[in-house]
Write a protein that holds these residues in place. Structure first.
Motif, PDB file in Angstrom:
ATOM      1  N   ALA A  98      19.908   8.819 -11.307  1.00 47.21           N
ATOM      2  CA  ALA A  98      18.690   8.964 -11.710  1.00 47.21           C
ATOM      3  C   ALA A  98      17.706   9.664 -10.994  1.00 47.21           C
ATOM      4  O   ALA A  98      16.204   9.870 -11.283  1.00 47.21           O
ATOM      5  CB  ALA A  98      18.172   7.287 -12.264  1.00 47.21           C
ATOM      6  N   ARG A  99      18.102   9.460  -9.513  1.00 52.25           N
ATOM      7  CA  ARG A  99      17.215   9.925  -8.597  1.00 52.25           C
ATOM      8  C   ARG A  99      18.225  10.199  -7.468  1.00 52.25           C
ATOM      9  O   ARG A  99      18.902  10.219  -6.703  1.00 52.25           O
ATOM     10  CB  ARG A  99      15.883   8.838  -8.039  1.00 52.25           C
ATOM     11  CG  ARG A  99      15.139   9.395  -7.094  1.00 52.25           C
ATOM     12  CD  ARG A  99      14.604   8.603  -5.959  1.00 52.25           C
ATOM     13  NE  ARG A  99      13.228   7.905  -7.418  1.00 52.25           N
ATOM     14  CZ  ARG A  99      13.143   6.625  -7.335  1.00 52.25           C
ATOM     15  NH1 ARG A  99      13.792   5.683  -6.397  1.00 52.25           N
ATOM     16  NH2 ARG A  99      11.852   5.969  -8.045  1.00 52.25           N
ATOM     17  N   PRO A 109      11.253   6.085   8.374  1.00 52.94           N
ATOM     18  CA  PRO A 109      11.379   6.521   7.392  1.00 52.94           C
ATOM     19  C   PRO A 109      12.536   5.967   6.214  1.00 52.94           C
ATOM     20  O   PRO A 109      13.291   5.045   7.162  1.00 52.94           O
ATOM     21  CB  PRO A 109      11.719   7.682   7.371  1.00 52.94           C
ATOM     22  CG  PRO A 109      11.957   7.976   8.356  1.00 52.94           C
ATOM     23  CD  PRO A 109      11.551   7.000   9.493  1.00 52.94           C
ATOM     24  N   TRP A 110      11.801   5.718   5.313  1.00 53.15           N
ATOM     25  CA  TRP A 110      13.164   5.222   4.380  1.00 53.15           C
ATOM     26  C   TRP A 110      14.147   6.776   3.657  1.00 53.15           C
ATOM     27  O   TRP A 110      12.981   7.049   2.550  1.00 53.15           O
ATOM     28  CB  TRP A 110      12.580   3.477   2.990  1.00 53.15           C
ATOM     29  CG  TRP A 110      13.092   3.596   2.644  1.00 53.15           C
ATOM     30  CD1 TRP A 110      13.341   4.163   0.509  1.00 53.15           C
ATOM     31  CD2 TRP A 110      14.333   2.598   2.574  1.00 53.15           C
ATOM     32  NE1 TRP A 110      14.606   3.438  -0.150  1.00 53.15           N
ATOM     33  CE2 TRP A 110      15.021   1.979   1.170  1.00 53.15           C
ATOM     34  CE3 TRP A 110      14.896   1.343   3.941  1.00 53.15           C
ATOM     35  CZ2 TRP A 110      15.833   1.281   0.683  1.00 53.15           C
ATOM     36  CZ3 TRP A 110      15.405   0.248   3.287  1.00 53.15           C
ATOM     37  CH2 TRP A 110      15.901   0.200   1.492  1.00 53.15           C
ATOM     38  N   LYS A 111      15.409   6.517   3.396  1.00 51.87           N
ATOM     39  CA  LYS A 111      16.215   7.266   2.334  1.00 51.87           C
ATOM     40  C   LYS A 111      16.721   6.455   1.208  1.00 51.87           C
ATOM     41  O   LYS A 111      17.329   5.029   0.622  1.00 51.87           O
ATOM     42  CB  LYS A 111      17.162   7.720   3.338  1.00 51.87           C
ATOM     43  CG  LYS A 111      18.207   9.474   2.671  1.00 51.87           C
ATOM     44  CD  LYS A 111      18.721  10.231   3.592  1.00 51.87           C
ATOM     45  CE  LYS A 111      19.247  11.135   2.037  1.00 51.87           C
ATOM     46  NZ  LYS A 111      20.116  12.191   3.209  1.00 51.87           N
ATOM     47  N   GLU A 112      16.614   6.800  -0.103  1.00 48.59           N
ATOM     48  CA  GLU A 112      17.579   6.691  -0.742  1.00 48.59           C
ATOM     49  C   GLU A 112      17.497   7.227  -2.299  1.00 48.59           C
ATOM     50  O   GLU A 112      17.073   8.328  -2.556  1.00 48.59           O
ATOM     51  CB  GLU A 112      16.477   5.153  -1.906  1.00 48.59           C
ATOM     52  CG  GLU A 112      16.710   4.165  -2.692  1.00 48.59           C
ATOM     53  CD  GLU A 112      15.536   4.293  -3.313  1.00 48.59           C
ATOM     54  OE1 GLU A 112      15.305   2.784  -2.877  1.00 48.59           O
ATOM     55  OE2 GLU A 112      14.299   4.178  -4.088  1.00 48.59           O
ATOM     56  N   PHE A 113      18.924   6.818  -2.967  1.00 49.29           N
ATOM     57  CA  PHE A 113      19.031   7.642  -3.982  1.00 49.29           C
ATOM     58  C   PHE A 113      19.214   6.434  -4.936  1.00 49.29           C
ATOM     59  O   PHE A 113      19.691   5.558  -4.397  1.00 49.29           O
ATOM     60  CB  PHE A 113      20.453   8.642  -3.761  1.00 49.29           C
ATOM     61  CG  PHE A 113      21.924   7.846  -3.791  1.00 49.29           C
ATOM     62  CD1 PHE A 113      22.687   7.458  -4.820  1.00 49.29           C
ATOM     63  CD2 PHE A 113      22.263   7.336  -2.507  1.00 49.29           C
ATOM     64  CE1 PHE A 113      23.628   6.647  -4.738  1.00 49.29           C
ATOM     65  CE2 PHE A 113      23.173   7.532  -2.289  1.00 49.29           C
ATOM     66  CZ  PHE A 113      23.652   6.324  -3.113  1.00 49.29           C
ATOM     67  N   VAL A 114      19.541   6.541  -6.541  1.00 48.28           N
ATOM     68  CA  VAL A 114      19.509   5.684  -7.780  1.00 48.28           C
ATOM     69  C   VAL A 114      20.704   6.560  -8.451  1.00 48.28           C
ATOM     70  O   VAL A 114      20.704   7.547  -8.791  1.00 48.28           O
ATOM     71  CB  VAL A 114      18.201   5.814  -8.556  1.00 48.28           C
ATOM     72  CG1 VAL A 114      18.152   4.803  -9.293  1.00 48.28           C
ATOM     73  CG2 VAL A 114      17.081   5.420  -7.537  1.00 48.28           C
ATOM     74  N   VAL A 115      21.629   5.317  -8.747  1.00 50.83           N
ATOM     75  CA  VAL A 115      22.654   5.633  -9.669  1.00 50.83           C
ATOM     76  C   VAL A 115      22.185   4.539 -10.801  1.00 50.83           C
ATOM     77  O   VAL A 115      21.937   4.231 -11.444  1.00 50.83           O
ATOM     78  CB  VAL A 115      23.862   5.141  -9.463  1.00 50.83           C
ATOM     79  CG1 VAL A 115      25.049   5.098 -10.018  1.00 50.83           C
ATOM     80  CG2 VAL A 115      24.406   5.932  -7.995  1.00 50.83           C
ATOM     81  N   GLU A 116      22.663   5.733 -11.737  1.00 52.12           N
ATOM     82  CA  GLU A 116      22.221   5.186 -13.259  1.00 52.12           C
ATOM     83  C   GLU A 116      24.080   5.062 -14.306  1.00 52.12           C
ATOM     84  O   GLU A 116      24.692   5.356 -14.186  1.00 52.12           O
ATOM     85  CB  GLU A 116      21.935   6.307 -14.657  1.00 52.12           C
ATOM     86  CG  GLU A 116      21.387   5.075 -15.857  1.00 52.12           C
ATOM     87  CD  GLU A 116      20.127   6.876 -16.965  1.00 52.12           C
ATOM     88  OE1 GLU A 116      19.177   6.911 -15.929  1.00 52.12           O
ATOM     89  OE2 GLU A 116      21.182   6.866 -17.662  1.00 52.12           O
TER      90      GLU A 116
END
Length: 259
Positions: A98-99, A109-116
């Motif tokens: 999703a991202r 800093p913050w690093k992120e990804f999003v799974v759907e």
């Protein structure tokens, strides 16, 4: 009294539980049972997957004000190296994102990804890149290893001692791997142990916690362990040592005060 809450699980109501279990197991690498789905133990990312009643459609969280994606479960990684590895693993198995990975410079800093997932639930994975990011060895103990001679007997006894499920898929030839609730593992290894002598004396190799020290001693004896150092009672902790037939010594403790 010691810690009373050991972990928590997020509950997701899903439209097709067989499909969801398959996705979390095959795509996201979760350990999926009839009770939960977890990755890195119950203190890692742990979920309860519940079948939705007929006619009910799962409702993922909406995005918060100013955001483009709602988050239903948030996971934290220690380093960006670990985060990147996780992303590549999910991508190679066909996960839907999703991202894509993004860095928020003003947040650490913050690093992120999003799974759907198949029902539209969003699982976010992220972390701050600290001083350990470039270490090749992570500051974690992944597993405790005990050498045993009779693997079947040892698996049965340790499973009973710790209340762990014995599963065929956790057997790798002469090695058995128990998945522990805090994300670590107990590895029982019988490779080349047929003729190895039994160690007569040794220091404890593992420390286990108990809720009731007297009951723990009784259970250990019942499961075939030998008590080699009887219960000692101190103001803050009680403990005793047990030994298995292979000479492995374990310490069992009960904290008497909270820290």
């Amino acid at each position: 009294m010691g810690k009373q809450i050991g972990s928590s699980l997020s509950v997701l109501v899903v439209s097709d539980i067989a499909r969801s279990r398959r996705y979390y197991r095959e795509v996201l690498g979760f350990d999926v049972t009839d009770w939960w789905a977890e990755r890195d133990g119950l203190n890692g990312m742990a979920l309860k997957l519940h079948q939705a009643p007929e006619g009910f459609k799962p409702v993922p969280n909406p995005a918060e004000t100013g955001a483009d994606t709602g988050i239903d479960v948030q996971g934290y990684t220690e380093t960006w190296a670990g985060l990147d590895s996780l992303y590549e693993e999910f991508k190679s198995k066909g996960a839907k994102f999703a991202r894509e990975p993004v860095v928020y410079e003003d947040l650490g800093p913050w690093k992120e990804f999003v799974v759907e997932d198949p029902d539209g639930y969003h699982l976010a994975f992220g972390g701050i890149d600290g001083g350990r990011a470039h270490n090749s060895i992570q500051p974690q103990i992944n597993a405790g290893i005990l050498w045993v001679r009779d693997l079947d007997l040892a698996v049965e006894r340790y499973g009973k001692l710790m209340g762990l499920q014995v599963r065929e898929e956790d057997r790798y030839g002469k090695l058995h791997l128990f998945h522990i609730d805090n994300g670590t593992h107990l590895m029982l290894d019988s490779h080349g142990m047929e003729e190895a002598p039994v160690t007569e004396r040794g220091a404890p190799l593992l420390k286990l916690s108990a809720y009731d020290i007297e009951r723990a001693k009784s259970e250990a004896l019942q499961h075939g362990f030998e008590v080699v150092y009887d219960i000692q009672r101190l103001p803050t902790v009680s403990y005793f040592n047990i030994r298995d037939e292979d000479g492995n010594v374990l310490m069992i403790t009960q904290d008497l005060v909270s820290f």
